[in-house]
Design a protein around this motif. Structure first.
Motif: not given
Length: 413
Positions: A3-10
């Motif tokens: 979830r967090l990495l998706a919000a950071l743009g992978y």
């Protein structure tokens, strides 16, 4: 993490080639060896390790500079992670790992050496779909509260980093751990290189001999001390070969002589803390903290005793999550006395009085002290009674190692 990495743009999808390292003992030494060899061959390396010894920045080394991340870059990355997380539940290690991956994605490097924090299967670092290689260093009993109470259960957690089709390099293991790791690799079609079968490393006339199906490499010994470092060097070499990143023997020769990995059978020869010790004392610092590490360190100390007999005194501190009796037991009959001290940099440190009780249960004489300085003063008094310079082993926790290095003016670089 996803979830967090998706919000950071992978950011985990924008990394350089990754070698992912799990295991109980030797992760840091194997990672440090790979880094030294790769850099000697002209490659730049991002490196992620934990825990730190003195400064948190030690966990994140950027290949673009070859240095630990500076405060400004670290603060900015952590702030971005906090902002996109928006107050949702997250652990310290998860958010700091996300910040590290963000930095690694945005800074250039040839390789990322990624060390697991705890376990593997559910570790925050286990978000890499296609590492160029995975490494499983020796598995021992540790973190039983989280990973399981049997060696096979712990090995299964470590093997959770194995990915379909990605080569696995396995250090020497107990039979039950080896069986679990081999099965895990077979389930996903990951080829396994096994120490002692597919490759080996051993000391030969003061040199490191590494052999695999391609032939024999005659190399210098690693500048990390102890026979176990011969194995760690062999695993590091095998991992670089498995990842198709082997730079050749000339680079390996230079790299093996340059490895810097503090707190692993590190001799202390000068500094303010050393000045407090008895004159002529031989002082060793090691962060090993589980039964497997106890065996390794006690074996080395036994070898030192055979070469040059000296009274051996231990200064130790441990966390409440560790098995002190299992760690201390291999030292029975070798250590003259254990001075148990607190760890001021952790909230989960064992009380020195409790730790001394555990040391006695393991068959050692032990005394608790309120400060490291008091323990050193006790060793000084004992040395005066003995009439000879002692051998001092400071061990039991990487947090203790960090405090000792800081007190001695030797923060990692």
């Amino acid at each position: 993490m996803e979830r967090l990495l998706a919000a950071l743009g992978y950011p985990e999808k924008r990394l350089p080639p990754v070698i992912h390292v799990a295991g109980t003992n030797g992760k840091g030494s194997v990672t440090g060896t790979m880094r030294a060899i790769l850099e000697a061959g002209g490659k730049s390396c991002h490196v992620y390790t934990s825990p730190h010894l003195v400064s948190f920045n030690e966990r994140i080394r950027l290949g673009s500079t070859g240095q630990f991340v500076d405060d400004a870059r670290l603060f900015e990355a952590l702030l971005r992670c906090e902002e996109v997380n928006a107050g949702q539940e997250i652990t310290f290690f998860e958010v700091t790992t996300a910040a590290a991956l963000l930095l690694f994605a945005e800074e250039p490097a040839d390789v990322l050496l990624l060390e697991v924090g705890l376990g593997g299967r559910l570790d925050a670092t286990n978000v890499i779909d296609k590492p160029w290689a995975t490494v499983i260093t020796p598995v021992s009993m540790d973190h039983e509260k989280f990973l399981g109470t049997r060696l096979a259960e712990i090995a299964a957690e470590k093997a959770g980093i194995i990915k379909p089709g990605c080569p696995v390099v396995m250090a020497p293991q107990e039979p039950e751990a080896e069986e679990v790791i081999i099965r895990a690799a077979a389930r996903v079609g990951a080829p396994v290189a096994i120490f002692g079968q597919d490759f080996t490393a051993y000391q030969d006339n003061g040199r490191l001999a590494y052999q695999d199906e391609e032939g024999l490499h005659d190399l210098p010994l690693s500048n990390l001390i102890g026979n176990h470092q011969v194995i760690n060097a062999g695993v590091a070499i095998a991992a670089l070969k498995a990842a198709d990143l082997w730079p050749g023997d000339v680079a390996a020769e230079m790299g093996l002589r340059r490895i810097n990995w503090p707190g692993r059978l590190q001799p202390l020869t000068q500094g303010p803390l050393v000045d407090r010790c008895p004159e002529g004392a031989e002082i060793w610092l090691d962060g090993g903290h589980n039964p497997g590490a106890g065996v390794t360190i006690s074996t080395f100390m036994g070898e030192q005793e055979e070469r040059t007999p000296r009274p051996l005194y231990m200064i130790s501190a441990m966390l409440t999550t560790k098995d002190p009796v299992g760690f201390f037991r291999p030292f029975a009959g070798l250590v003259r006395h254990v001075a148990c001290v607190p760890i001021t940099s952790s909230t989960t440190a064992r009380d020195p009085f409790e730790l001394a009780d555990h040391a006695r249960t393991a068959g050692l004489e032990a005394t608790p002290f309120e400060r490291l300085e008091d323990a050193i003063a006790d060793v000084v008094a004992c040395a005066q009674k003995d009439g000879e310079a002692p051998r001092i082993l400071i061990c039991g926790s990487l947090y203790l190692v960090g405090e000792v290095l800081a007190a001695n003016g030797m923060a990692p670089q």
